[in-house]
Design an enzyme around this catalytic site. Structure first.
Site, PDB file in Angstrom:
ATOM      1  CB  SER A 183      -1.130   0.005   1.067  1.00 15.53           C
ATOM      2  OG  SER A 183      -2.051   0.964   1.245  1.00 15.53           O
ATOM      3  CG  ASP A 289      -6.741  -2.993  -3.808  1.00 13.86           C
ATOM      4  OD1 ASP A 289      -7.240  -2.127  -3.242  1.00 13.86           O
ATOM      5  OD2 ASP A 289      -5.555  -3.087  -3.544  1.00 13.86           O
ATOM      6  CG  HIS A 319      -5.839  -2.490  -0.134  1.00 10.45           C
ATOM      7  ND1 HIS A 319      -4.932  -1.750  -0.995  1.00 10.45           N
ATOM      8  CD2 HIS A 319      -4.953  -1.527   1.005  1.00 10.45           C
ATOM      9  CE1 HIS A 319      -3.834  -1.154  -0.677  1.00 10.45           C
ATOM     10  NE2 HIS A 319      -4.094  -0.986   0.625  1.00 10.45           N
TER      11      HIS A 319
END
Length: 347
Positions: A183, A289, A319
């Site tokens: 991320s 995601d 995610h």
């Protein structure tokens, strides 16, 4: 996963109702990601402890030695090292940056403690998990500076043959350095790699950057993608569109828009990508995601710019599935991811 740190972590915002008992009493909340961060109009920042912090001494039962090391006292930059004690010989060094939208997260979060110990053990690498400064107190590029400084610190330790750090340094194959993150941490890894790539080839010696591993990289842009607009997220999703918007407002330099290079590496077209000196890159994309389409666009641009690239899509998971373990498919997909990373760093 063979580790106490790999228990499921819920980011369900409904749980935050239970956390409202000891709230900051002054000021008005002007920005928030429910359950994770609140920013008040007087600048006060509150991060409820939705994910437990664990000391490095928490048992992992994986044959991994874990210790925390201070890198720079002034900026409170430190790292957690994971050294597989059951593997012989010198190992690749993976410098890892945690996720959290640049605004939350820690190298001491239990979910990272478990995942990275597992990764070190099963992928056969030594991991340095960097605890960088967070926004909004320290907006970008502060996290990039911390990432770069962490790599420079490793270089200096290697040059000095530092006795104090010999317990991990002696296990390192210095010519096999990888940058990785998930991320926001993947965004940091990418930006540190581009900075290192713009330097003279001898700059990193005795280290040699062999690759970057970008897990669900947190990039953005002024124009929405299809998956940002249409991907329906469950209540325990690690990243919703509104959370993503909040993280960018809190982390980008003031007055920057979403096409700022910290956010959108493709904003200036592929010309800039072509000129970048980048090592082989592995991009891990999650099927459900909101970042899926943006990650695919990034991979297409990288390939068109002639970069060496491996892309893996993990079906049926969202995610941060590998750290949150928040679905039935998380565990098998995490095993797949670890085997893919192992193959990438040992090829």
């Amino acid at each position: 996963m063979g580790s106490r740190g790999m228990a499921s972590i819920s980011l369900d915002p409904r749980l935050s109702i239970q956390m409202d008992k000891n709230l900051y009493q002054n000021g008005v909340v002007v920005e928030k990601v429910e359950g994770l961060i609140r920013v008040y109009n007087d600048g006060h920042v509150e991060r409820p402890a939705i994910v437990p912090h664990v000391p490095c001494t928490v048992a992992l039962e994986l044959g991994v030695t874990v210790k925390d090391v201070v890198i720079e006292k002034y900026s409170n930059l430190w790292a957690r090292f994971y050294v597989p004690s059951c593997l012989a010989g010198k190992l690749p060094l993976l410098v890892y940056f945690h996720g959290g939208g640049f605004c939350v997260g820690s190298a001491s979060w239990s979910c990272y403690h478990g995942f990275l110990a597992d990764l070190a053990s099963k992928a056969g690498c030594l991991i340095m998990s960097v605890n960088y400064r967070l926004a909004p107190e320290n907006r970008l590029p502060a996290a990039y500076e911390d990432g770069f400084n962490a790599v420079m610190w490793v270089k200096n330790q290697a040059l000095n043959g530092a006795g104090e750090q010999k317990w991990w340094l002696s296990r390192c194959n210095l010519s096999s350095l990888f940058l990785a993150g998930d991320s926001a941490g993947a965004n940091i890894a990418y930006n540190v790699a581009t900075r290192l790539g713009s330097s003279d080839t001898t700059f990193l010696k005795p280290l040699s950057l062999k690759g970057t591993i970008l897990i669900q990289p947190f990039f953005g842009g002024e124009a929405r993608t299809g998956s940002e607009n249409h991907s329906t997220q469950p209540p325990n999703s690690a990243l919703t569109l509104s959370a993503s918007d909040t993280y960018w407002r809190l982390s980008l330099p003031l007055d920057a828009n979403r096409d700022h290079p910290c956010c959108n590496p493709l904003a200036n077209g592929s010309t800039r990508l072509r000129t970048l000196q980048l090592p082989p890159t592995m991009v891990c994309i999650s099927d459900t995601d909101i970042l899926k389409d943006r990650n695919l666009q990034f991979c297409t641009a990288m390939a068109n710019a002639g970069k060496r690239l491996e892309t893996v899509i993990y079906k049926g998971v969202g995610h941060a599935f590998q750290v949150l373990q928040n679905s039935d498919l998380s565990q098998p997909r995490t095993k797949e991811m670890i085997s893919h990373i192992r193959a990438f760093i040992t090829q």
